[in-house]
Scaffold this active site. Structure first.
Site, mmCIF file in Angstrom:
data_model
loop_
_atom_site.group_PDB
_atom_site.id
_atom_site.type_symbol
_atom_site.label_atom_id
_atom_site.label_comp_id
_atom_site.label_asym_id
_atom_site.label_seq_id
_atom_site.Cartn_x
_atom_site.Cartn_y
_atom_site.Cartn_z
ATOM 1 N N LYS A 17 -54.851 -80.166 -22.795
ATOM 2 C CA LYS A 17 -56.000 -81.038 -23.214
ATOM 3 C C LYS A 17 -57.181 -79.898 -23.436
ATOM 4 O O LYS A 17 -57.906 -80.053 -24.340
ATOM 5 C CB LYS A 17 -56.456 -82.152 -22.322
ATOM 6 C CG LYS A 17 -55.443 -83.304 -22.001
ATOM 7 C CD LYS A 17 -55.912 -84.376 -21.385
ATOM 8 C CE LYS A 17 -56.192 -83.942 -19.961
ATOM 9 N NZ LYS A 17 -54.960 -83.856 -18.993
ATOM 10 N N ARG A 92 -59.663 -92.489 -17.863
ATOM 11 C CA ARG A 92 -58.297 -92.341 -17.304
ATOM 12 C C ARG A 92 -57.868 -93.452 -16.391
ATOM 13 O O ARG A 92 -57.128 -93.391 -15.427
ATOM 14 C CB ARG A 92 -58.150 -90.991 -16.539
ATOM 15 C CG ARG A 92 -58.861 -90.379 -15.382
ATOM 16 C CD ARG A 92 -59.338 -89.124 -15.330
ATOM 17 N NE ARG A 92 -58.284 -88.458 -14.570
ATOM 18 C CZ ARG A 92 -58.145 -86.912 -14.597
ATOM 19 N NH1 ARG A 92 -58.987 -86.514 -15.675
ATOM 20 N NH2 ARG A 92 -57.586 -86.131 -13.799
ATOM 21 N N ARG A 129 -50.940 -71.641 -13.437
ATOM 22 C CA ARG A 129 -52.233 -71.535 -13.894
ATOM 23 C C ARG A 129 -53.288 -70.931 -13.222
ATOM 24 O O ARG A 129 -53.382 -71.197 -11.801
ATOM 25 C CB ARG A 129 -52.562 -73.025 -14.218
ATOM 26 C CG ARG A 129 -54.026 -73.069 -14.921
ATOM 27 C CD ARG A 129 -54.419 -74.547 -15.406
ATOM 28 N NE ARG A 129 -54.456 -75.469 -14.644
ATOM 29 C CZ ARG A 129 -54.799 -76.758 -14.982
ATOM 30 N NH1 ARG A 129 -55.026 -77.080 -16.164
ATOM 31 N NH2 ARG A 129 -55.017 -77.934 -14.168
ATOM 32 N N ARG A 161 -56.817 -73.226 -9.007
ATOM 33 C CA ARG A 161 -57.533 -74.183 -8.612
ATOM 34 C C ARG A 161 -57.006 -74.887 -7.180
ATOM 35 O O ARG A 161 -55.952 -75.006 -7.123
ATOM 36 C CB ARG A 161 -57.573 -75.226 -9.635
ATOM 37 C CG ARG A 161 -58.601 -75.099 -10.743
ATOM 38 C CD ARG A 161 -58.419 -76.036 -11.873
ATOM 39 N NE ARG A 161 -58.031 -77.452 -11.688
ATOM 40 C CZ ARG A 161 -58.098 -78.221 -12.681
ATOM 41 N NH1 ARG A 161 -58.143 -78.084 -13.784
ATOM 42 N NH2 ARG A 161 -57.767 -79.560 -12.310
ATOM 43 N N ARG A 172 -51.270 -85.552 -8.327
ATOM 44 C CA ARG A 172 -52.228 -86.108 -9.605
ATOM 45 C C ARG A 172 -51.340 -86.552 -10.831
ATOM 46 O O ARG A 172 -51.836 -87.181 -11.343
ATOM 47 C CB ARG A 172 -52.796 -84.438 -10.200
ATOM 48 C CG ARG A 172 -54.170 -84.237 -9.369
ATOM 49 C CD ARG A 172 -54.283 -82.646 -9.552
ATOM 50 N NE ARG A 172 -54.416 -82.247 -10.801
ATOM 51 C CZ ARG A 172 -54.144 -80.977 -11.287
ATOM 52 N NH1 ARG A 172 -53.711 -80.196 -10.452
ATOM 53 N NH2 ARG A 172 -54.568 -80.724 -12.550
HETATM 54 P P1 ADP Z 1 -56.599 -82.663 -14.451
HETATM 55 O O1 ADP Z 1 -56.466 -83.561 -15.576
HETATM 56 O O2 ADP Z 1 -55.894 -81.426 -14.578
HETATM 57 O O3 ADP Z 1 -56.219 -83.172 -12.948
HETATM 58 P P2 ADP Z 1 -59.371 -82.656 -14.579
HETATM 59 O O4 ADP Z 1 -59.997 -81.304 -14.762
HETATM 60 O O5 ADP Z 1 -59.408 -83.389 -15.532
HETATM 61 O O6 ADP Z 1 -58.090 -82.146 -14.282
HETATM 62 O O7 ADP Z 1 -59.904 -83.255 -13.377
HETATM 63 C C1 ADP Z 1 -60.118 -82.727 -12.116
HETATM 64 C C2 ADP Z 1 -60.202 -83.696 -11.041
HETATM 65 O O8 ADP Z 1 -61.746 -84.188 -11.109
HETATM 66 C C3 ADP Z 1 -59.298 -85.046 -10.910
HETATM 67 O O9 ADP Z 1 -58.233 -84.891 -10.032
HETATM 68 C C4 ADP Z 1 -60.214 -85.989 -10.290
HETATM 69 O O10 ADP Z 1 -60.487 -85.931 -9.008
HETATM 70 C C5 ADP Z 1 -61.615 -85.644 -11.250
HETATM 71 N N1 ADP Z 1 -61.953 -86.513 -12.214
HETATM 72 C C6 ADP Z 1 -61.928 -85.821 -13.291
HETATM 73 N N2 ADP Z 1 -62.035 -86.818 -14.560
HETATM 74 C C7 ADP Z 1 -62.185 -88.181 -13.763
HETATM 75 C C8 ADP Z 1 -62.176 -89.583 -14.144
HETATM 76 N N3 ADP Z 1 -62.368 -89.817 -15.250
HETATM 77 N N4 ADP Z 1 -61.999 -90.338 -13.420
HETATM 78 C C9 ADP Z 1 -61.955 -90.330 -11.990
HETATM 79 N N5 ADP Z 1 -61.854 -88.924 -11.560
HETATM 80 C C10 ADP Z 1 -61.981 -87.771 -12.487
#
Ligand code: ADP
Length: 219
Positions: A17, A92, A129, A161, A172
Site C-alpha cells: 500500500k 481499517r 522489510r 520496525r 497484525r
Molecule cells: P501496517 O498496516 O503495516 O500494520 P501501518 O503503518 O498502517 O502499518 O500502521 C502501523 C500501526 O499504526 C498499526 O499497527 C496500528 O497500531 C496503528 N494504526 C495505523 N492506522 C490505524 C488506524 N486506521 N486505526 C487504528 N490504528 C492504526
C-alpha cells in the site's frame, strides 16, 4: 481545478500500500495520507500523542477509532488535502469507514483499491522489510542499505520496525482479518471496490491501478 479525488487503498500489511500510494500521490498530485506514518512520526517526535500510542503500535494492536478519526479530520483540513487524498491504513474498522463517509460525504470516496496478496507472501515481505526512519524508504534485509544501516536516499538510519517482529506480524494480520476485511464488503456494496493482484512487480501494480482510475473516468 479537477474534482476531488479520494482513493482508499486496502490490503494486508505488506501488500504494498505504502509503495503504491507514494507513486499515485505523485501521479495525481494529491497527498499520501498514511495514519501509520502519522502515528510513527508522533512516536519518534515524542509528542503527547506519540507517548500515548507508542506501546499500542509496538504490540501491533490498533489505536482507538476516535483518535485516528480525529487525526484524519485534521489532515483533511490542511490545504494540500483540499484536492483529495490517497488513504493508506485508514479506514481499517467499520466505525472508521462510516466516519470517513460522514467526513467526505456519501460520494466523497471515488474508489477503493484492494491490493490482494497471499498471506505467505506478506509474512515473508514483512519479516525481511527494513525502513528508513527519516524518509520512510523501504528496503529488504539483503539490500546494501539494510546491511550498512544507512539510507541511500537521505542518509537516515535504516531499521526494522518494532511491529515487523514475528509475534507482532501475526497479531497484525489477525487484526486485519477480523477488523479490516469486512470493509471489502462495505465498499463492494457501494460499487467502489476493485481488487488488484498485488503479487506482481510494483510497476505492474501501479499500471493496473492507474488503468482502473482511467477506466472509471476519475483522472
Ligand atoms: P501496517 O498496516 O503495516 O500494520 P501501518 O503503518 O498502517 O502499518 O500502521 C502501523 C500501526 O499504526 C498499526 O499497527 C496500528 O497500531 C496503528 N494504526 C495505523 N492506522 C490505524 C488506524 N486506521 N486505526 C487504528 N490504528 C492504526
Amino acid at each position: 481545478m479537477p474534482a476531488r479525488l479520494n482513493l482508499v487503498v486496502l490490503g494486508k500489511q505488506g501488500a504494498g500500500k505504502g509503495t503504491q500510494c507514494k507513486r499515485l500521490a505523485t501521479t495525481y498530485e494529491i497527498p499520501h495520507i498514511s495514519t501509520g506514518d502519522i502515528l510513527r512520526g508522533a512516536v519518534k517526535a515524542g509528542t503527547p500523542l506519540g507517548r500515548e500510542v507508542a506501546s499500542v503500535l509496538e504490540s501491533g494492536a490498533l489505536v482507538s477509532d476516535d483518535l485516528v478519526i480525529q487525526l484524519v479530520k485534521e489532515r483533511f483540513d490542511e490545504p494540500d488535502a483540499q484536492r483529495g487524498g490517497l488513504l493508506d491504513g485508514f479506514p481499517r474498522t467499520l466505525g472508521q469507514a462510516e466516519a470517513l463517509e460522514v467526513l467526505l460525504g456519501a460520494d466523497g470516496i471515488k474508489l477503493c483499491v484492494n491490493l490482494d496478496v497471499p498471506i505467505e507472501l506478506v509474512t515473508e515481505r514483512l519479516s525481511s522489510r527494513r525502513v528508513c526512519q527519516e524518509c520512510g524508504a523501504i528496503y529488504r534485509d539483503s539490500d546494501v542499505e539494510a546491511i550498512s544501516g544507512t539510507c541511500s536516499n537521505c542518509g537516515g538510519d535504516v531499521v526494522q520496525r518494532d511491529d515487523d517482529q514475528p509475534d507482532a506480524i501475526r497479531r497484525r494480520l489477525e487484526t486485519y482479518e477480523r477488523d479490516t476485511e469486512p470493509l471489502l464488503a462495505f465498499y463492494e456494496s457501494r460499487g467502489l471496490l476493485v481488487t488488484v493482484n498485488g503479487d506482481q512487480s510494483p510497476d505492474e501494480v501501479t499500471e493496473a491501478i492507474e488503468k482502473v482510475v482511467r477506466d472509471r473516468g476519475l483522472a
